[in-house]
Design a protein around this motif. Structure first.
Motif, PDB file in Angstrom:
ATOM      1  N   GLY A 196       1.513 -16.163  -2.082  1.00  0.00           N
ATOM      2  CA  GLY A 196       2.866 -16.267  -2.687  1.00  0.00           C
ATOM      3  C   GLY A 196       3.433 -15.178  -1.056  1.00  0.00           C
ATOM      4  O   GLY A 196       4.622 -15.279  -0.495  1.00  0.00           O
ATOM      5  N   LEU A 197       2.782 -13.777  -1.902  1.00  0.00           N
ATOM      6  CA  LEU A 197       3.268 -12.124  -0.992  1.00  0.00           C
ATOM      7  C   LEU A 197       2.910 -12.211   0.818  1.00  0.00           C
ATOM      8  O   LEU A 197       3.892 -11.885   1.056  1.00  0.00           O
ATOM      9  CB  LEU A 197       2.699 -11.437  -1.567  1.00  0.00           C
ATOM     10  N   LYS A 198       1.686 -12.897   0.640  1.00  0.00           N
ATOM     11  CA  LYS A 198       0.764 -13.571   2.463  1.00  0.00           C
ATOM     12  C   LYS A 198       1.910 -13.918   2.640  1.00  0.00           C
ATOM     13  O   LYS A 198       2.537 -13.449   3.933  1.00  0.00           O
ATOM     14  CB  LYS A 198      -0.329 -14.031   2.404  1.00  0.00           C
ATOM     15  N   TYR A 199       2.999 -15.205   2.746  1.00  0.00           N
ATOM     16  CA  TYR A 199       4.199 -15.864   3.026  1.00  0.00           C
ATOM     17  C   TYR A 199       5.496 -15.242   3.279  1.00  0.00           C
ATOM     18  O   TYR A 199       5.803 -14.759   4.252  1.00  0.00           O
ATOM     19  CB  TYR A 199       4.002 -17.092   2.367  1.00  0.00           C
ATOM     20  N   HIS A 206       3.114 -11.581 -10.401  1.00  0.00           N
ATOM     21  CA  HIS A 206       1.483 -11.751 -10.679  1.00  0.00           C
ATOM     22  C   HIS A 206       0.904 -11.144  -9.242  1.00  0.00           C
ATOM     23  O   HIS A 206      -0.210 -11.601  -9.806  1.00  0.00           O
ATOM     24  CB  HIS A 206       1.206 -13.410 -10.636  1.00  0.00           C
ATOM     25  N   ILE A 207       1.595 -10.274  -8.772  1.00  0.00           N
ATOM     26  CA  ILE A 207       0.472  -9.587  -7.368  1.00  0.00           C
ATOM     27  C   ILE A 207      -0.290  -8.775  -8.089  1.00  0.00           C
ATOM     28  O   ILE A 207       0.069  -8.367  -8.747  1.00  0.00           O
ATOM     29  CB  ILE A 207       1.221  -9.081  -6.819  1.00  0.00           C
ATOM     30  N   THR A 208      -1.541  -8.772  -7.338  1.00  0.00           N
ATOM     31  CA  THR A 208      -2.750  -7.630  -7.766  1.00  0.00           C
ATOM     32  C   THR A 208      -2.678  -6.833  -6.695  1.00  0.00           C
ATOM     33  O   THR A 208      -2.691  -6.723  -5.682  1.00  0.00           O
ATOM     34  CB  THR A 208      -3.939  -8.676  -7.843  1.00  0.00           C
ATOM     35  N   ASN A 209      -3.828  -5.503  -6.447  1.00  0.00           N
ATOM     36  CA  ASN A 209      -3.959  -4.693  -5.761  1.00  0.00           C
ATOM     37  C   ASN A 209      -3.950  -5.544  -4.647  1.00  0.00           C
ATOM     38  O   ASN A 209      -4.016  -4.529  -3.493  1.00  0.00           O
ATOM     39  CB  ASN A 209      -5.147  -3.917  -6.174  1.00  0.00           C
ATOM     40  N   ASN A 210      -5.266  -6.514  -4.758  1.00  0.00           N
ATOM     41  CA  ASN A 210      -5.955  -6.629  -3.597  1.00  0.00           C
ATOM     42  C   ASN A 210      -4.153  -7.204  -2.489  1.00  0.00           C
ATOM     43  O   ASN A 210      -4.404  -7.128  -1.527  1.00  0.00           O
ATOM     44  CB  ASN A 210      -6.839  -7.614  -3.289  1.00  0.00           C
ATOM     45  N   GLY A 211      -2.935  -8.199  -3.297  1.00  0.00           N
ATOM     46  CA  GLY A 211      -1.620  -8.426  -2.858  1.00  0.00           C
ATOM     47  C   GLY A 211      -1.538  -7.474  -2.074  1.00  0.00           C
ATOM     48  O   GLY A 211      -0.616  -7.187  -0.878  1.00  0.00           O
ATOM     49  N   ILE A 212      -1.208  -6.282  -2.031  1.00  0.00           N
ATOM     50  CA  ILE A 212      -0.617  -5.069  -1.844  1.00  0.00           C
ATOM     51  C   ILE A 212      -0.710  -5.258  -0.622  1.00  0.00           C
ATOM     52  O   ILE A 212       0.000  -4.610   0.153  1.00  0.00           O
ATOM     53  CB  ILE A 212      -0.638  -3.819  -2.442  1.00  0.00           C
ATOM     54  N   GLN A 213      -1.841  -5.037   0.454  1.00  0.00           N
ATOM     55  CA  GLN A 213      -2.290  -5.103   1.584  1.00  0.00           C
ATOM     56  C   GLN A 213      -1.510  -5.808   2.536  1.00  0.00           C
ATOM     57  O   GLN A 213      -1.378  -5.615   3.662  1.00  0.00           O
ATOM     58  CB  GLN A 213      -4.209  -5.555   1.625  1.00  0.00           C
ATOM     59  N   SER A 238      -4.316   2.653  -9.528  1.00  0.00           N
ATOM     60  CA  SER A 238      -4.743   2.879  -8.125  1.00  0.00           C
ATOM     61  C   SER A 238      -5.022   3.017  -7.397  1.00  0.00           C
ATOM     62  O   SER A 238      -5.178   3.441  -6.708  1.00  0.00           O
ATOM     63  CB  SER A 238      -4.840   4.907  -9.066  1.00  0.00           C
ATOM     64  N   THR A 239      -5.992   1.705  -7.394  1.00  0.00           N
ATOM     65  CA  THR A 239      -7.047   0.817  -6.216  1.00  0.00           C
ATOM     66  C   THR A 239      -5.882   0.683  -5.463  1.00  0.00           C
ATOM     67  O   THR A 239      -6.004   0.615  -4.106  1.00  0.00           O
ATOM     68  CB  THR A 239      -7.573  -0.429  -6.718  1.00  0.00           C
ATOM     69  N   CYS A 240      -4.246   0.745  -5.603  1.00  0.00           N
ATOM     70  CA  CYS A 240      -3.555  -0.287  -4.575  1.00  0.00           C
ATOM     71  C   CYS A 240      -3.093   1.079  -3.700  1.00  0.00           C
ATOM     72  O   CYS A 240      -2.148   0.810  -2.390  1.00  0.00           O
ATOM     73  CB  CYS A 240      -2.487  -1.476  -4.832  1.00  0.00           C
ATOM     74  N   ILE A 241      -3.525   1.926  -4.199  1.00  0.00           N
ATOM     75  CA  ILE A 241      -2.518   3.663  -3.300  1.00  0.00           C
ATOM     76  C   ILE A 241      -2.868   3.605  -1.723  1.00  0.00           C
ATOM     77  O   ILE A 241      -2.216   3.761  -0.940  1.00  0.00           O
ATOM     78  CB  ILE A 241      -2.960   4.960  -3.975  1.00  0.00           C
ATOM     79  N   LYS A 242      -4.641   2.929  -1.163  1.00  0.00           N
ATOM     80  CA  LYS A 242      -4.575   2.693   0.114  1.00  0.00           C
ATOM     81  C   LYS A 242      -3.962   1.945   0.745  1.00  0.00           C
ATOM     82  O   LYS A 242      -3.923   2.283   2.414  1.00  0.00           O
ATOM     83  CB  LYS A 242      -5.866   2.559   0.039  1.00  0.00           C
ATOM     84  N   TYR A 243      -2.957   0.950   0.245  1.00  0.00           N
ATOM     85  CA  TYR A 243      -2.490   0.077   0.640  1.00  0.00           C
ATOM     86  C   TYR A 243      -0.724   0.412   1.389  1.00  0.00           C
ATOM     87  O   TYR A 243      -0.721   0.687   2.110  1.00  0.00           O
ATOM     88  CB  TYR A 243      -2.947  -1.288   0.345  1.00  0.00           C
TER      89      TYR A 243
END
Length: 199
Positions: free
Chosen positions: A74-77, A93-100, A121-126
């Motif tokens: 959904g976030l991608k859209y 319900h978004i995840t670290n990968n979705g933050i990209q 903290s994995t999402c910080i790079k995004y």
């Protein structure tokens, strides 16, 4: 093509829609709206593909999905409307990968991620790709002080975080001198100094 009342009709993915309104998840929205948000009470997006229609909003600047089941797809859209400047993703319900996907929002200035314990903290790079970001809320997530140390957003003005090691916050505050670090109800840091602290 025109409808019964003379309103122009367009097709989007095979769905006939009027020029004035857009229908998403059973709710109707003015396509000229600057803000998107579902009418309360609402918490279930049954078909994430419905959010593709956000591209049809010609003046959209902000969107709120707080306390919904919005996920990575959904976030991608949502991010296909690249004019969004203000985005509320609290308790989704978004995840670290979705933050990209947020990297598509070059104009994004305000981002609320609070109450997403699945984010760490994995999402910080995004998040570091959002170089126009001015206001970031990441309290009540699992982003720890290791992630905070790696935060590098030079235009950031306000950052809301959970309580953590004060020395770490002082260090990062000095690195981002234009940013006010607020530990909600506990303390405030600015330019490597403590502005106030609750004892």
């Amino acid at each position: 093509m025109y409808g019964m009342h003379g309103c122009s009709i367009k097709s989007f993915n095979g769905i006939l829609m009027s020029e004035e309104s857009i229908h998403i998840c059973g709710q109707s929205f003015d396509r000229a709206s600057k803000h998107f948000g579902f009418e309360w009470p609402f918490n279930e997006i049954k078909e994430m593909s419905e959010l593709k229609k956000l591209r049809l909003f010609s003046q959209l600047k902000s969107a709120s999905f707080g306390s919904t089941n919005l996920n990575d797809l959904g976030l991608k859209y949502v991010c296909e409307n690249t004019d969004i400047e203000n985005l509320d993703l609290q308790d989704t319900h978004i995840t670290n990968n979705g933050i990209q996907y947020l990297s598509q929002l070059k104009q994004l200035k305000y981002l609320r991620l609070k109450e997403n314990r699945q984010l760490n903290s994995t999402c910080i790079k995004y998040l570091n790709e959002l170089q126009n970001l001015m206001d970031l809320q990441i309290h009540e997530t699992s982003i720890d002080q290791v992630g905070i140390v790696n935060l590098n957003l030079v235009r950031l003005k306000d950052l809301l975080v959970d309580e953590m090691d004060p020395e770490t916050l002082l260090k990062v505050s000095a690195k981002l001198p234009e940013c006010t670090f607020l530990v909600k109800g506990k303390a405030e840091y600015f330019k490597g100094e403590v502005v106030w602290k609750k004892y």
